[in-house]
Design an enzyme around this catalytic site. Structure first.
Site, short mmCIF file in Angstrom:
data_model
loop_
_atom_site.label_atom_id
_atom_site.label_comp_id
_atom_site.label_asym_id
_atom_site.label_seq_id
_atom_site.Cartn_x
_atom_site.Cartn_y
_atom_site.Cartn_z
N SER A 1 -5.66 3.04 5.05
CA SER A 1 -5.09 2.40 3.86
C SER A 1 -6.17 1.69 3.05
O SER A 1 -5.97 0.58 2.54
CB SER A 1 -3.99 1.40 4.26
OG SER A 1 -3.20 1.06 3.15
N LYS B 1 0.06 3.76 -2.60
CA LYS B 1 -0.93 4.83 -2.45
C LYS B 1 -0.28 6.21 -2.34
O LYS B 1 -0.97 7.23 -2.49
CB LYS B 1 -1.83 4.57 -1.25
CG LYS B 1 -2.74 3.35 -1.39
CD LYS B 1 -3.68 3.23 -0.22
CE LYS B 1 -4.63 2.04 -0.35
NZ LYS B 1 -3.98 0.76 -0.01
N SER C 1 0.79 -1.24 0.00
CA SER C 1 0.00 0.00 0.00
C SER C 1 0.82 1.28 0.00
O SER C 1 0.25 2.37 -0.07
CB SER C 1 -0.95 0.01 1.20
OG SER C 1 -2.08 -0.79 0.94
#
Length: 277
Positions: A119, A62, A59
């Site tokens: 997240s 991101k 993640s």
């Protein structure tokens, strides 16, 4: 005057690293598959381990997604109070999410909060679709932006970081995009430093995945990530006085090891600086 003095001390530290290789050789071998410690204002790498080895980055992906979102906000094509609608594709992301249902609506501000604090994969994809029309089109923009930033070893396949063949980056590239976010969009810290919050009128609780917020002096962000292929990862940012550091840890075996490695890296960086005072 203080800022100039700190800059002089940083320059001294960096020169020592150039002319005295033993300084780096004696550095502890922090536990993780790949590591980078970067000074944010200059982009100077203070420590690295397997920094150019391609790996899944979970993640932490991101960070690029959010970078493009904030750039769209700056361009006026997206606004924090815009209300977006979750598509079936976004609602079906799975993994870490806020359980968006197809057709559910949420503001850009709340979606960013969910993406940063929890997240949330579904929130990330809703934002991606709003910026580019589809996740696939957004991924093309992610890869183009990565090349512009000099992230030569990164290829994105999705907007949220789920394991997918060919979705790869490096510790050095993660540090580069983290630095771009922190320097040019400092408002990200308004989200990264939120420990707990809620969505949907208080019915959905958000708890930050970055536990360093509770344990590290000066922590400002930035993004955690965990998948089966990537292991346990973090891009951690911290600031003390005028010194800003970014510690990237990829491929730890546990959350405890991830946070310990990031803490040790940041401590090492601040200690290097303090020794020059």
């Amino acid at each position: 005057m203080k800022r100039h003095f700190l800059g002089f001390c940083l320059a001294a530290v960096l020169l020592i690293g150039v002319f005295c290789p033993l300084v780096r050789a004696e550095t502890p071998d922090f536990p993780a598959q790949a590591l980078v410690l970067m000074e944010a204002s200059t982009g100077q790498v203070l420590y690295e381990k397997s920094a150019h080895v391609q790996r899944p980055c979970a993640s932490i992906t991101k960070v690029m997604t959010l970078l493009l979102v904030f750039e769209a906000i700056d361009a006026g094509t997206l606004h924090l109070d815009d209300v977006l609608t979750a598509s079936a594709h976004a609602a079906g992301m799975g993994g870490s999410d806020i359980w968006l249902k197809e057709g559910e609506q949420m503001t850009v501000d709340d979606l960013i909060k969910a993406c940063v604090v929890m997240s949330a994969n579904d929130a990330a994809v809703v934002l991606a679709e709003a910026v580019a029309g589809s996740e696939a089109a957004f991924v093309e923009r992610m890869n183009a932006r990565a090349k512009e930033l000099g992230m030569q070893s990164t290829t994105f396949r999705n907007a949220c970081g789920l394991d997918e063949d060919g979705h790869l980056s490096t510790a050095r590239d993660v540090a580069i995009m983290s630095r771009e976010m922190l320097l040019n969009h400092p408002e990200i810290e308004n989200y990264c430093t939120v420990w707990m919050d809620t969505l949907r009128g208080g019915t959905t609780q958000l708890v930050n995945t970055n536990k360093l917020l509770k344990s590290y002096n000066g922590i400002t962000g930035l993004k955690t990530g965990t998948t089966g292929k990537a292991g346990v990862c973090i891009s951690a940012s911290a600031s003390r006085d005028d010194l800003r550091l970014i510690a990237v840890v990829l491929g730890s075996s546990s959350g405890k090891e991830r946070f310990a490695a990031a803490t040790s890296l940041l401590d090492y960086g601040f200690a290097m600086f303090e020794s020059a005072l």
